[in-house]
Design an enzyme around this catalytic site. Sequence first.
Site, PDB file in Angstrom:
ATOM      1  N   LYS A  68       0.831  -1.213   0.000  1.00 51.14           N
ATOM      2  CA  LYS A  68       0.000   0.000   0.000  1.00 51.14           C
ATOM      3  C   LYS A  68       0.860   1.256   0.000  1.00 51.14           C
ATOM      4  O   LYS A  68       0.673   2.164  -0.821  1.00 51.14           O
ATOM      5  CB  LYS A  68      -0.911   0.001   1.233  1.00 51.14           C
ATOM      6  CG  LYS A  68      -1.695   1.301   1.416  1.00 51.14           C
ATOM      7  CD  LYS A  68      -2.519   1.279   2.670  1.00 51.14           C
ATOM      8  CE  LYS A  68      -1.741   1.664   3.904  1.00 51.14           C
ATOM      9  NZ  LYS A  68      -1.716   3.117   4.149  1.00 51.14           N
ATOM     10  N   ASN A  69       1.810   1.324   0.924  1.00 51.55           N
ATOM     11  CA  ASN A  69       2.606   2.540   1.069  1.00 51.55           C
ATOM     12  C   ASN A  69       3.501   2.790  -0.138  1.00 51.55           C
ATOM     13  O   ASN A  69       3.820   3.941  -0.455  1.00 51.55           O
ATOM     14  CB  ASN A  69       3.436   2.484   2.349  1.00 51.55           C
ATOM     15  CG  ASN A  69       2.579   2.598   3.594  1.00 51.55           C
ATOM     16  OD1 ASN A  69       1.460   3.107   3.545  1.00 51.55           O
ATOM     17  ND2 ASN A  69       3.082   2.114   4.717  1.00 51.55           N
ATOM     18  N   ARG A  81      -3.444  10.809   4.461  1.00 53.86           N
ATOM     19  CA  ARG A  81      -2.228  11.599   4.601  1.00 53.86           C
ATOM     20  C   ARG A  81      -1.329  11.545   3.369  1.00 53.86           C
ATOM     21  O   ARG A  81      -0.676  12.526   3.018  1.00 53.86           O
ATOM     22  CB  ARG A  81      -1.462  11.105   5.830  1.00 53.86           C
ATOM     23  CG  ARG A  81      -0.194  11.875   6.049  1.00 53.86           C
ATOM     24  CD  ARG A  81       0.481  11.546   7.351  1.00 53.86           C
ATOM     25  NE  ARG A  81       1.692  12.334   7.450  1.00 53.86           N
ATOM     26  CZ  ARG A  81       1.731  13.625   7.748  1.00 53.86           C
ATOM     27  NH1 ARG A  81       0.623  14.258   7.989  1.00 53.86           N
ATOM     28  NH2 ARG A  81       2.873  14.279   7.808  1.00 53.86           N
ATOM     29  N   CYS A 109      -4.866   8.593   9.746  1.00 49.29           N
ATOM     30  CA  CYS A 109      -5.116   7.973  11.046  1.00 49.29           C
ATOM     31  C   CYS A 109      -4.753   8.924  12.192  1.00 49.29           C
ATOM     32  O   CYS A 109      -3.806   9.701  12.099  1.00 49.29           O
ATOM     33  CB  CYS A 109      -4.290   6.691  11.191  1.00 49.29           C
ATOM     34  SG  CYS A 109      -4.917   5.294  10.257  1.00 49.29           S
ATOM     35  N   ARG A 144       1.751  14.467  12.732  1.00 47.38           N
ATOM     36  CA  ARG A 144       2.734  14.132  11.707  1.00 47.38           C
ATOM     37  C   ARG A 144       2.797  15.307  10.738  1.00 47.38           C
ATOM     38  O   ARG A 144       2.203  15.283   9.670  1.00 47.38           O
ATOM     39  CB  ARG A 144       2.330  12.831  10.993  1.00 47.38           C
ATOM     40  CG  ARG A 144       2.365  11.632  11.927  1.00 47.38           C
ATOM     41  CD  ARG A 144       2.225  10.319  11.183  1.00 47.38           C
ATOM     42  NE  ARG A 144       0.852  10.089  10.772  1.00 47.38           N
ATOM     43  CZ  ARG A 144       0.476   9.039  10.033  1.00 47.38           C
ATOM     44  NH1 ARG A 144       1.369   8.169   9.625  1.00 47.38           N
ATOM     45  NH2 ARG A 144      -0.783   8.870   9.708  1.00 47.38           N
ATOM     46  N   PRO A 145       3.502  16.363  11.116  1.00 50.66           N
ATOM     47  CA  PRO A 145       3.501  17.586  10.319  1.00 50.66           C
ATOM     48  C   PRO A 145       4.176  17.389   8.963  1.00 50.66           C
ATOM     49  O   PRO A 145       4.962  16.465   8.766  1.00 50.66           O
ATOM     50  CB  PRO A 145       4.285  18.572  11.196  1.00 50.66           C
ATOM     51  CG  PRO A 145       5.161  17.713  12.044  1.00 50.66           C
ATOM     52  CD  PRO A 145       4.361  16.475  12.309  1.00 50.66           C
ATOM     53  N   VAL A 146       3.840  18.301   8.027  1.00 54.48           N
ATOM     54  CA  VAL A 146       4.393  18.203   6.678  1.00 54.48           C
ATOM     55  C   VAL A 146       5.510  19.217   6.463  1.00 54.48           C
ATOM     56  O   VAL A 146       5.894  19.485   5.326  1.00 54.48           O
ATOM     57  CB  VAL A 146       3.282  18.413   5.625  1.00 54.48           C
ATOM     58  CG1 VAL A 146       2.221  17.326   5.754  1.00 54.48           C
ATOM     59  CG2 VAL A 146       2.655  19.800   5.750  1.00 54.48           C
ATOM     60  N   ASP A 147       6.046  19.759   7.548  1.00 54.27           N
ATOM     61  CA  ASP A 147       7.039  20.821   7.387  1.00 54.27           C
ATOM     62  C   ASP A 147       8.286  20.349   6.647  1.00 54.27           C
ATOM     63  O   ASP A 147       8.896  21.123   5.902  1.00 54.27           O
ATOM     64  CB  ASP A 147       7.418  21.413   8.747  1.00 54.27           C
ATOM     65  CG  ASP A 147       7.958  20.387   9.716  1.00 54.27           C
ATOM     66  OD1 ASP A 147       7.364  19.306   9.813  1.00 54.27           O
ATOM     67  OD2 ASP A 147       8.971  20.671  10.379  1.00 54.27           O
ATOM     68  N   LEU A 148       8.685  19.088   6.814  1.00 56.25           N
ATOM     69  CA  LEU A 148       9.872  18.606   6.110  1.00 56.25           C
ATOM     70  C   LEU A 148       9.644  18.549   4.606  1.00 56.25           C
ATOM     71  O   LEU A 148      10.568  18.807   3.817  1.00 56.25           O
ATOM     72  CB  LEU A 148      10.283  17.222   6.634  1.00 56.25           C
ATOM     73  CG  LEU A 148      10.731  17.145   8.096  1.00 56.25           C
ATOM     74  CD1 LEU A 148      11.279  15.761   8.410  1.00 56.25           C
ATOM     75  CD2 LEU A 148      11.779  18.202   8.414  1.00 56.25           C
ATOM     76  N   ASP A 162       4.735   0.175  12.077  1.00 50.90           N
ATOM     77  CA  ASP A 162       3.475  -0.356  11.571  1.00 50.90           C
ATOM     78  C   ASP A 162       3.249  -1.823  11.932  1.00 50.90           C
ATOM     79  O   ASP A 162       2.205  -2.391  11.593  1.00 50.90           O
ATOM     80  CB  ASP A 162       3.403  -0.196  10.048  1.00 50.90           C
ATOM     81  CG  ASP A 162       3.010   1.216   9.640  1.00 50.90           C
ATOM     82  OD1 ASP A 162       2.580   1.991  10.517  1.00 50.90           O
ATOM     83  OD2 ASP A 162       3.129   1.548   8.449  1.00 50.90           O
ATOM     84  N   ARG A 208      -8.508   0.142   4.701  1.00 51.95           N
ATOM     85  CA  ARG A 208      -7.542   1.069   4.113  1.00 51.95           C
ATOM     86  C   ARG A 208      -6.229   0.380   3.796  1.00 51.95           C
ATOM     87  O   ARG A 208      -5.492   0.818   2.912  1.00 51.95           O
ATOM     88  CB  ARG A 208      -7.265   2.242   5.072  1.00 51.95           C
ATOM     89  CG  ARG A 208      -8.424   3.217   5.241  1.00 51.95           C
ATOM     90  CD  ARG A 208      -8.001   4.398   6.094  1.00 51.95           C
ATOM     91  NE  ARG A 208      -6.741   4.935   5.627  1.00 51.95           N
ATOM     92  CZ  ARG A 208      -5.685   5.179   6.402  1.00 51.95           C
ATOM     93  NH1 ARG A 208      -5.746   4.926   7.702  1.00 51.95           N
ATOM     94  NH2 ARG A 208      -4.591   5.667   5.903  1.00 51.95           N
TER      95      ARG A 208
END
Length: 423
Positions: free
Chosen positions: A22-23, A94, A118, A123-127, A309, A401
């Site tokens: 999936k990922n 996400r 989830c 889990r910020p997206v700043d990177l 996971d 999912r």
Amino acid sequence: MDAILVKGGAPLSGRIPIAGAKNACLALMPATLLADQPLTLTNAPRLSDIRTMTQLLQSLGAEVTSLNAGRVLALSSHDVTVLRADYDIVRRMRASILVLGPLVARFGRAEVSLPGGCAIGARPVDLHLKALEAMGAEIELIDGYVHATAPSGGLRGARIDFPFVSVGATENALMAATLARGTTVIGNAAREPEIVDLARCLRAMGARIEGEGTPVITVEGVDALHGATHAVVADRIELGTYMLAPAIAGGSVECLGGRLDLVGAFAEKLDAAGITVEETPLGLRTARRNGQAKALHVVTEPFPGFPTDLQAQMMAFLCTADGVSVLEERIFENRFMHAPELSRMGARIAVAGGRATVTGVPRLRGAPVMATDLRASVSLILAALAAEGETLVRRVYHLDRGYERVEEKLGGVGATIERVQDR
């Protein structure tokens, strides 16, 4: 609403086919945005998240056709006209943020809603954003949307050093760098098999990439990418999950398509607990050796360490191990929400911050439980395989999912399991 009903106590025997990851697929699909020629993905998993990414790409004007009962995805971004990824779709997953890098790299700008997913901690997206800024993009956050614009002449190569390992940020930076002018060096890059799989696909599309699978990835930008056909790598999380099924319930199961290099650290822990893992011509076979499983100390880490996971599934296994086990979660905060539900089944679990202490009990008991996220849902199903009586797992929309046809795969090796309507 669907629920999963499990009657425990039956040992397992047989084979379970492992789907494409999936990922990996969720990163490969946005790669179509980098080229105006078709990208074909084989061994695709049939999951709700894949359908969500399909809808997102189609909303941008890409064509996505499902073939061979969903195992093949034919994608084309020849006629992409929309550069805005709307909140109504992005909030559901996400991984939607992965369209940002390709859109900016090829089209020079993008508007992407901040994503959802989830509820397992911030889990910020700043990177992701800092990586694009390093390549010259101008970033603004306006009304919950990321507005990104490439400079005149497009993105340019840069040195990107992540302060900590991030799979998603590495994927976004890697895709964007393929069309940037000059050389991009990604330091402290994620090393996961999904990163390696993405790099191989991009290379098949004409990208110039070296170092995937190591902490430093080097990308030499090219003017354009072309079409390709690529097979999605096997899902190491689904693999690890089904390797645990006979470890919990007893018996022996062969996971078709499984590879030891995908789950090395996880397999080492199983061996230490008294579970046999052996390679076969078709995959990996797992069987529980005589006696009660042994307690373990597990620490989640970026690949090649023990994967976060698989933490919930490992906790379910350790609930009946001999002794006291400790699980330390170092990737995401708030990822022990399955512990109270396992406790409803008789488990003895104490959680303090990012550390869970599990004291093994002789037997779990069936109970009505509720899934809180994707991996928690399957951990409850695994626990139910060995529990006395029946367990009803509610809110399994999380499960769909990331796992396709769980009841069919486990039922095929002897589990008493069915999908029912929850009242």
